[in-house]
Design an enzyme around this catalytic site. Structure first.
Site, PDB file in Angstrom:
ATOM      1  N   PRO A  67       0.832  -1.214   0.000  1.00  0.00           N
ATOM      2  CA  PRO A  67       0.000   0.000   0.000  1.00  0.00           C
ATOM      3  C   PRO A  67       0.866   1.264   0.000  1.00  0.00           C
ATOM      4  O   PRO A  67       1.915   1.314   0.638  1.00  0.00           O
ATOM      5  CB  PRO A  67      -0.795  -0.110   1.297  1.00  0.00           C
ATOM      6  N   LEU A  68       0.402   2.263  -0.710  1.00  0.00           N
ATOM      7  CA  LEU A  68       1.145   3.512  -0.846  1.00  0.00           C
ATOM      8  C   LEU A  68       1.443   4.157   0.503  1.00  0.00           C
ATOM      9  O   LEU A  68       2.508   4.725   0.708  1.00  0.00           O
ATOM     10  CB  LEU A  68       0.326   4.474  -1.726  1.00  0.00           C
ATOM     11  N   CYS A  69       0.494   4.041   1.452  1.00  0.00           N
ATOM     12  CA  CYS A  69       0.710   4.703   2.745  1.00  0.00           C
ATOM     13  C   CYS A  69       1.873   4.051   3.486  1.00  0.00           C
ATOM     14  O   CYS A  69       2.606   4.726   4.209  1.00  0.00           O
ATOM     15  CB  CYS A  69      -0.568   4.714   3.578  1.00  0.00           C
ATOM     16  N   THR A  70       2.054   2.738   3.306  1.00  0.00           N
ATOM     17  CA  THR A  70       3.198   2.070   3.931  1.00  0.00           C
ATOM     18  C   THR A  70       4.492   2.645   3.357  1.00  0.00           C
ATOM     19  O   THR A  70       5.423   2.974   4.091  1.00  0.00           O
ATOM     20  CB  THR A  70       3.147   0.549   3.679  1.00  0.00           C
ATOM     21  N   THR A  87       4.793   6.465   4.636  1.00  0.00           N
ATOM     22  CA  THR A  87       4.948   6.844   6.046  1.00  0.00           C
ATOM     23  C   THR A  87       5.547   5.776   6.944  1.00  0.00           C
ATOM     24  O   THR A  87       6.263   6.094   7.887  1.00  0.00           O
ATOM     25  CB  THR A  87       3.586   7.267   6.649  1.00  0.00           C
TER      26      THR A  87
END
Ligand code: ZN
Lengths: 440, 565
Positions: free
Chosen positions: A213-216, A219
């Site tokens: 996932p992009l958020c992983t 951040t």
């Protein structure tokens, strides 16, 4: 200890089939499993084998083996398509290429090599994409053997061959034999388009790896691969947007590697290496000569049996059509019949929509992203319509602009539970019908 | 670019060329390949052995040698890719060797054209080779000689048949062939010790789940699932007299508890870390007991008694065995799968596992040093070898190599302690033991027939059209006798009808073998060359798990089988 020179031996005219002494044992004699109604021993089978025009798609690890095997199985008219040029990392298994061939087109070099080694075989190369060719081109072949690493290309040729079948014309049915490998694993399968389970029916057997996932990435990276993907997807966009990333350019890979390493150090994540960076960015799949040899030979063995009827072959309706191979722990093969699926968007009746689980809280964008990863869809550039509306159309820039506003809407606002949607994708000459099932 | 780390040394030319395989067996595997010298004793159409070598030359084996006294004929050109018209009349060993060498300039190739019968009579002639591959047909006394050499020199020996649509190979490995780097499936190796946590791990879980219910959404959704499971396990234990979930029913109940604790009133309608916890319950909540295969290793005589000259594997195995006896668990491997978590929390968790793994390793290492002193060993085992053992302790494999069948010209095939198991496998539907028996019968025919009276090349069944029927009958009756002897030796009782079916199968396999008249089909030889080379690579690199010890391939049904004889 010098042995006789070649000139003292009987020449071809004296024993025209001397070269095929071993093959002829099988071509001249029926065996206990041979179907005597279809097997025509001796001259008839030899003639039909030599006349059969066969197409090989891919001249890479599998393709090199396939070309060699077919030439030594008595096929005389072989065509090969490949769009790639030779890279130094091919040389550990693609045995028709030498260091001096690096940079040349694979199809051309492979064809010339096999032609010069096996006298009497004609190999016609085409250096380009399978999509460049039309139905008329594919219609000339007796069968097609595929040794590809791209799932898109497999699905394209599969859909094309299914679409070509004309029930009035038996010659329009082209058996498709497909091989694939990854490390010490692989598979060989035989498809009789419209009659037996096709590549699309079997799509969920080859699920793509889930993307992080992009958020992983943005951040909370935890693995060295997360740092590499961050450099690849986020940092490059931010800092080198004007340069098109070329994963074959060592300077580009080095830049990504250093970016990833620095990020990994910030988060105390060990393990980023140059080799790993290359592997992640280029999505490298380990490949060795032995697995290619096994899978390619299995494909060509089936091609030979289909062309000659010397023995039963995989893919005959209601018999085994799929061989799975694993070599990590001892040797294990599993040979079975993969069942044709009634709701297959390619070879099914076309009236049944496949159920598709959808989270009603997702935005259309979330849904579009998920289509790329779902084993049963694997569509990267989908255009989506319902009976009433065009939800999102990517195939034309104008339409894309007009439908883009839907991307932020929730699925529950756009479709109803149980509603049918039609998805198309430029990569495939077919449309996919799905029935929305809201979960939870 | 100023703030970036210093420029890197890109991959070397060799790393580039071998990139796709180094990702499988690494630099140590590659080095092992480069240090090996493989001998092929070739015969018959001679394709399967050459195809095997092709798949070894490409990945960069150090040396190969082809022994083959055959002269290149027209027939070779229709089946062997590594020969050309200009080689007609020349030695097959020489020309296949040269064309194979073209595939990889890093590989050294040699050839021997002296007939195998005389060549093998010379003393020490097999000494240079680290592995030997023999392709059928070969005279049975020569195969017996090679088998004896493999025993004495403790080197692996491969024996291959590729006949028509069928093939077979057998591996004679040393009596103790241990593999540490078995490359288990990454899915199956997670060993989190949730039922046997140590204080630091419990402390970590407690810290990360303090006030779990009161956490805000962000925090709650980022608690690593290992901490969640340990947290709910502690609660479970409080309500179950200190017992962890015992059986499947307990585990599913426990799973429901975890599942219900997830928050669903958020935009995603759930929490990924809880999903991961739920998915891990059934496979992670198992007592970390060593497998029976690993316990066998601890009980092996070589392990129980460590000597001055014991291979280091046994010294380490003894030390790990001591650890297991003391704690009832193997050393912690130390790897943690990726999971939804904040970076710092995850790294901290990794460190909890890594420090425990290091502590366990230190204890094993201490035992190793003690054993070394006790046994008066001169060179110390490297710490990295002990570490590799500890990391993969649960998946270590010991293969007990043994000779394969060499069918004698006189006397019958003996099955020994394998008789019962093979006789049983014989009766399974779709069994390939009948095909194995057909291969043995084929060998028996070869052992008892000669092309001429000169003691040269053996005659194979079905070579000439005129003898086809007679050869078929001979081989069939030999095969029936081998089957009868097997059933007798195993003292097995097989139903009459069932045995009739088995005999029909044997008869058909024989007929198909004889149909080929000793011919190799290129596809079947390429397939077999693929699987044999893969096994050679496994044996040389001591990685992955090799065939133990016989493999059969049926190219008509596209099926294979592996069994031990
Ligand atoms: Zn289909």
């Amino acid at each position: 200890m010098e042995a006789n020179a070649g000139s003292t031996l009987p020449n071809d005219s004296e024993a025209p089939r001397a070269r095929w002494k071993y093959l002829d044992k099988i071509l001249n004699r029926p065996g206990p499993f041979t179907d005597e109604d279809s097997f025509m021993p001796g001259e008839p089978v030899i003639e039909s084998l030599e006349r059969a025009k066969i197409l090989v798609i891919g001249a890479g690890g599998l393709g090199c083996e396939i070309l060699k095997n077919l030439a030594l199985s008595g096929f005389k008219d072989i065509h090969v398509i490949d769009m790639d040029t030779i890279d130094v990392s091919n040389l550990n298994r693609q045995f028709l290429f030498r260091a001096s061939d690096v940079g040349k087109p694979k199809a051309e070099v492979a064809a010339r090599f096999v032609e010069s080694r096996v006298k009497g075989v004609k190999i016609t190369p085409y250096c380009g994409k399978i999509q460049d060719k039309d139905e008329e081109y594919y219609m000339q072949f007796a069968m097609i053997v595929c040794g590809l690493d791209s799932i898109e290309a497999r699905r394209w040729i599969n859909a094309t061959l299914v679409g070509m079948v004309d029930p009035e014309n038996p010659d329009s049915l082209k058996p498709l034999i497909d091989g694939g490998t990854e490390g010490l694993k692989g598979q060989a399968r035989v498809i009789f388009p419209t009659m037996t389970s096709c590549i699309e029916c079997q799509l969920d057997m080859h699920a793509p790896r889930a993307a992080v996932p992009l958020c992983t990435l943005a951040t909370i990276p935890r693995q060295p691969q997360h740092c590499i993907e961050w450099a690849h997807i986020i940092a490059w966009e931010e800092e080198r947007k004007e340069i098109t990333l070329d994963t074959d350019d060592p300077e580009h890979i080095t830049w990504l590697y250093q970016k990833a390493l620095k990020r990994a150090q910030e988060f105390n994540i060990p393990g980023v290496t140059y080799s790993m960076t290359q592997g992640v960015v280029k999505n490298i799949i380990p490949a060795i000569a032995s697995t290619n040899a096994i899978v390619a030979a299995s494909c060509c063995n089936e091609a030979f049996k289909i062309a000659t009827n010397t023995n039963p072959f995989l893919g005959f309706p209601e018999t085994d059509n799929y061989m799975m191979y694993t070599g990590d722990e001892s040797i294990y093969t599993y040979t079975f019949e993969h069942q044709k699926k009634d709701d297959c968007p390619v070879c099914g009746a076309g009236t049944i929509a496949r159920p598709l689980q959808v989270n009603p809280n997702w935005t259309l964008q979330d849904f579009v992203d998920s289509l790329a990863e779902r084993p049963e869809a694997q569509l990267k550039k989908p255009s989506i319509r319902t009976g009433e509306h065009s939800l999102y159309i990517q195939s034309l820039a104008d339409l894309e602009r007009q439908t883009r506003h839907n991307l932020t809407k929730k699925m529950s606002e756009l479709v109803e539970d149980g509603e049918e949607m039609v998805i198309t994708d430029k990569s495939f000459p077919t449309q996919f019908k799905y029935k929305v099932i809201f979960h939870k | 670019m100023a703030d970036l780390p210093p420029p890197v040394q890109g991959p070397t030319a060799k790393e580039k060329k071998y990139d796709r395989q180094l990702r499988l067996w690494g630099a140590t595997g590659q080095l092992a390949l480069e240090n090996s010298h493989v001998l092929l004793i070739n015969s018959g159409p001679g394709v399967v052995g050459v195809e095997t070598l092709k798949n070894l030359v490409l990945p960069g084996i150090g040396n190969f040698t082809i022994q083959d006294s055959a002269v290149v004929s027209e027939a070779d050109l229709g089946v062997n890719f590594f020969l050309e018209e200009q080689h007609l009349g020349g030695f097959r060993a020489e020309h296949t060797c040269n064309l194979l060498k073209e595939l990889n300039p890093d590989v050294k190739g040699n050839f021997i054209t002296e007939p195998v019968e005389t060549w093998l009579t010379q003393p020490n002639v097999l000494n240079p080779y680290t592995l030997v591959i023999v392709s059928a047909p070969i005279r049975s006394e020569l195969l017996a000689k090679l088998s004896a050499h493999a025993d004495a020199a403790i080197i692996p020996l491969f024996y291959i048949h590729s006949i028509g649509f069928y093939s077979h190979f057998a591996i004679h490995l040393p009596p103790a062939f241990p593999i540490i780097d078995t490359h288990p499936d990454p899915e199956s190796i997670t060993d989190l010790r949730l039922l046997r946590p140590w204080p630091e791990l419990l402390q970590y879980a407690a810290d990360k789940t303090t006030n779990l219910e009161a956490m805000d959404g962000e925090d709650h959704g980022h608690v690593p699932y290992v901490a969640l499971l340990l947290h709910y396990l502690e609660k479970w234990k409080e309500e179950h007299d200190g017992q962890v979930p015992q059986n499947y029913k307990d585990k599913t109940t426990f799973r429901d508890i975890v599942s219900k604790a997830a928050r669903t009133n958020n935009p995603e309608g759930g929490e990924e870390n809880f999903d991961e916890a739920v998915a891990a319950v059934l496979k992670s909540l198992n007592p970390p007991e060593a497998s029976s295969a690993v316990k066998e290793i601890f009980k092996a005589p070589e392990c129980v008694l460590v000597r001055q000259d014991s291979p280091s594997f046994w010294v380490i195995a003894n030390a790990v065995g001591l650890f297991y006896t003391k704690y009832g668990v193997l050393p912690v491997p130390g790897a943690v799968p990726d999971m939804k978590a904040r970076s710092a929390d995850y790294i901290q968790l990794q460190n909890v596992y890594k420090s425990k793994a290091r502590k366990d390793l230190a204890e094993v290492l201490e035992s190793v040093r003690f054993l070394e002193r006790n046994a008066n060993r001169s060179t110390a085992i490297e710490e990295k070898d002990v570490e590799a053992f500890c990391k993969n302790a649960a998946h270590i494999k010991l293969v007990r190599g043994r000779p394969f069948h060499v069918v004698p010209a006189e006397g019958s095939v003996r099955w020994g302690d394998r008789a019962k198991s093979i006789a049983q496998t014989l009766t399974f539907p779709d069994s390939l033991v009948p095909l194995y028996i057909a291969f043995l019968a084929w060998d028996k025919f070869v052992a008892t027939h000669e092309k001429d009276a000169l003691g040269g090349a053996p005659k194979v069944p079905g070579e000439s059209d005129t003898d086809l029927e007679a050869d078929n009958e001979k081989v069939t009756s030999i095969a029936f006798k081998i089957a009868n002897d097997l059933v007798k030796e195993a003292a097995a009782s097989i139903d009459e009808d069932e045995y009739a079916t088995i005999k029909t199968q044997i008869g058909e396999f024989v007929q198909e073998l004889v149909r080929a008249g000793g011919a190799e089909l290129h596809n079947i030889s390429a397939f077999t060359g693929g699987i044999v080379s893969q096994e050679v690579i496994k044996v040389i690199t001591e990685q992955y798990i090799p065939v133990d010890n016989t493999c059969i391939f049926d190219g008509i049904r596209s099926k294979s089988a592996v069994f031990k004889v």
